[in-house]
Design an enzyme around this catalytic site. Structure first.
Site, PDB file in Angstrom:
ATOM      1  N   GLU A 158       0.837  -1.266  -0.003  1.00 33.98           N
ATOM      2  CA  GLU A 158       0.195   0.255   0.029  1.00 33.98           C
ATOM      3  C   GLU A 158       1.056   1.192   0.081  1.00 33.98           C
ATOM      4  O   GLU A 158       0.466   2.083   0.777  1.00 33.98           O
ATOM      5  CB  GLU A 158      -0.462   0.123   1.792  1.00 33.98           C
ATOM      6  N   GLU A 311      -6.550  -8.063   0.055  1.00 36.58           N
ATOM      7  CA  GLU A 311      -6.784  -8.417   1.656  1.00 36.58           C
ATOM      8  C   GLU A 311      -8.757  -8.039   1.653  1.00 36.58           C
ATOM      9  O   GLU A 311      -8.424  -6.869   1.100  1.00 36.58           O
ATOM     10  CB  GLU A 311      -6.313  -7.027   2.317  1.00 36.58           C
TER      11      GLU A 311
END
Ligand code: GAL
Length: 666
Positions: A158, A311
């Site tokens: 991320e 995720e």
């Protein structure tokens, strides 16, 4: 000449749906690893992501290497037939790096350092950081490139750091020099004649740090572009290292959905696999629609093909004000929704819930309640179902006649201080338009305004404040070529440098929509509404309204009452529509349903009960009940439900959070 074919998600899935998650076993004694493997196998886990935050464990001192624990894990996974997505650990440098090399730490807008002690405390522009990141990546790739458990590379995690510090100032200037060549060009593009901002030397230029009053918007816009580019450089640097060692292994980095800091269209072009982290709020009545939006966008970034849900949470997250668990069945339903919308991987953060650290209240696939807890039991059921179905689904594409246009540059430019309304938030506007399409069961893709739009009969622009000349040409060509275009308010207002176009909207677009004069924008306060006199009765508009005069529109829905009484709220000229307010949800849905029907686009199924979603992936039809009440759904023809084996003829019953995966029967 095209280069050699790049590996893809199919190289990792090999005809299955990947199921698993982030595995951070360095938190646990080794006996737990064996317990983990037993539970993973029971749950059909076939992939884990290792090493995401392991830098301090792998390199406890500068240049040291501690690979033994990871060797044992890689071997253990292989022994049990579980593939490894191996992460480079570079999103969280060890404490020694900040201590020895403070220039690797990013600074915020106010010049404050972001210290170690959390994560993601690196300056994308620091040469020292990049050197260490390259070295650990090189050594990981050399050591595990041939390991039979390795299925994919996961670079960093991320990417999301900004930096306003001196390292960033240096690379920002270089970036600007590459972009503009001369200071005159930069001064012109930024409009520095206003407020005495003219630059006389490159060294005078800083990242847009804390200032007395409003900052120069073009400066801020370029800083956002630059930040996305610098992070991308970091990604590409590591990607190229692992590619050199393992050209056959696909590479990804996980996006946050619609995250403001990354121009995900450009990033996706640099990935072999597009992956995303998705955490809708289980209490959000529109959580499923948020999921669908992110899934549609991620699939579109993957070129319409399979993508990876890297995720999600099996239960609660821990970063909202109040963090709710997922009610029984919701994890399964939202996982199938992702598969329905093109995911070939359903993964979680994280495998086993932590007992310590900042995320100990964040759920895992195995929660604090352990293997008898509801969370793991539901995970196990889902894993087994996906294992049984995978071969019927993996690799299938989704056709979408509709494209919603989205662009980070336009978002960055429109989200600045000094604008007319801070109530207008582009992602929220996009959500409203996507919701209308989702509720109408119209399958939707996303596209960049300069993409080839010819595969889509209907192009929807919720709002594109900034449009390049090339994008405007593209929109015009789309309508000229027989496509239908619907645009929301504040589109085509600014050029690439965030300079307002003469007339407040590009002249060719005004002509396209039948707008003679755009006199004024009339933003609305929170809670304020305008009335519009629509063909189905009076409806409300929120957020925005415009004082427009038309010359040659073919159809007009006027404002009713108030200052804009009688002026066009919605107008159509030929196949181009302009909507100058945000119609209430039912009206926007009705409008888009009509426009879609006129453009020859049909919903996936007709007459669906509210809260039921239908998606076709290849020839497989998914029907998902997002409600808690049982529903009956009419399904034409005869199908076999791949989940139950039942034959479905004419209609189908779905209980609370029910899922049907239907294949046409011959
Ligand atoms: C993601 C992150 C994970 C974990 C998760 C919690 O943003 O990649 O490491 O923090 O959020 O929801």
């Amino acid at each position: 000449m095209a280069g050699p074919a790049r590996p893809s998600l199919a190289d990792a899935t090999r005809g299955r749906i990947l199921f698993g998650g982030d595995y951070n076993p360095e938190q646990w004694p080794e006996e737990v690893w064996h317990e983990d493997v037993r539970l993973m196998k029971e749950a059909g886990v076939n992939t884990v992501t290792l090493g995401v935050f392991s830098w301090a464990k792998l390199e406890p001192r500068p240049g040291a290497r501690e690979f033994g624990w990871l060797d044992r894990l890689m071997d253990l996974m292989h022994e049990h037939g579980i593939g490894v997505v191996l992460a480079t650990p570079t999103s969280s440098p060890p404490p020694w790096m900040g201590r020895l090399h403070p220039e690797t730490l990013p600074r915020d807008e106010n010049g404050q350092i972001e210290w170690w002690g959390s994560r993601q405390h690196f300056s994308h522009s620091s040469e020292t950081y990049r050197r260490y990141a390259a070295a650990i990546t090189e050594d990981l790739a050399a050591r595990y490139g041939d390991h039979p458990a390795l299925t994919m590379w996961h670079i960093n995690n991320e990417y999301c750091t900004y930096d306003w510090g001196d390292e960033a100032a240096r690379t920002f200037r270089a970036w600007l020099q590459r972009k503009y060549g001369t200071l005159d060009t930069l001064n012109e593009a930024w409009g520095t004649a206003f407020w005495s901002q003219g630059y006389d030397g490159w060294h005078e230029i800083l990242p847009p740090r804390r200032a007395h009053y409003l900052k120069n918007p073009s400066h801020v816009l370029d800083f956002k572009r630059f930040t996305s580019d610098m992070l991308l450089e970091c990604y590409v640097m590591e990607r190229d290292i692992v590619r050199r060692h393992t050209p056959h292994v696909p590479v990804t980095t996980n996006f946050m959905p619609m995250w403001v800091g990354q121009d995900a269209w450009r990033w996706a072009e640099q990935e072999d696999v597009v992956s995303v982290d998705l955490y809708p709020d289980p209490r959000d009545p529109l959580g499923a629609q948020h999921g669908a939006l992110v899934q549609d966008m991620t699939r579109s970034q993957a070129g319409g093909g399979p993508w990876m849900l890297m995720e999600q949470a099996a239960g609660p997250v821990n970063w909202r004000g109040v963090n709710h668990p997922k009610p029984r069945g919701l994890n399964r339903l939202w996982s199938f929704q992702a598969v329905a919308r093109g995911a070939d991987a359903v993964c979680y953060f994280q495998w086993r819930q932590s007992r310590q650290g900042a995320e100990k209240f964040h759920s895992g696939m195995v929660g604090h309640a352990g293997e008898h807890g509801r969370t793991y039991q539901e995970v196990r059921r889902l894993g087994r179902e996906l294992a049984a179905l995978g071969h019927e689904l993996a690799g299938r594409h989704i056709e979408a006649d509709i494209a919603v246009l989205f662009d980070w540059n336009s978002w960055w430019a429109s989200a600045q201080d000094g604008r007319l309304s801070s109530e207008v938030d582009l992602p929220e506007v996009v959500r409203s338009w996507h919701r209308a399409l989702w509720e109408a069961n119209l399958t939707t893709a996303f596209a960049h305004p300069e993409h080839d739009l010819s595969p889509h009969r209907l192009v929807v622009v919720p709002q594109l404040y900034l449009l390049t000349d090339a994008a405007i040409d593209n929109l015009l060509a789309c309508v000229r070529g027989g496509g239908t275009l619907v645009s929301g308010f504040m589109t085509g207002v600014a050029d690439e440098d965030d300079r307002i176009r003469p007339g407040g909207m590009d002249a060719r677009l005004r002509d396209l929509f039948g707008i003679r004069t755009l006199h004024e924008w009339w933003p609305l306060d929170a809670g304020e509404e305008v009335e519009c006199d629509g063909p189905r009765g009076v409806f409300r508009g929120t957020l925005w309204s415009e004082e427009i005069e038309t010359a040659d529109a073919d159809e007009v829905v006027p404002y009713k009452g108030g200052e804009l009484d009688g002026l066009p709220a919605v107008l159509r000229k030929g196949r181009a529509w302009y909507v100058s307010t945000l119609p209430e949800p039912a009206e926007l849905r009705a409008l888009l349903s009509r426009v879609a029907a006129d453009a020859g686009v049909r919903p996936v199924l007709d007459g669906l009960p509210g809260g039921v979603e239908a998606v076709r992936r290849g020839d497989v039809l998914f029907v998902l009940n997002h409600g808690r009440e049982e529903v009956t759904v009419d399904v034409p023809d005869t199908h076999r439900d791949l989940l139950t084996g039942a034959t479905v003829t004419g209609s189908l019953s779905l209980g609370r959070y029910g899922v049907a995966v239907l294949k046409p029967s011959p």
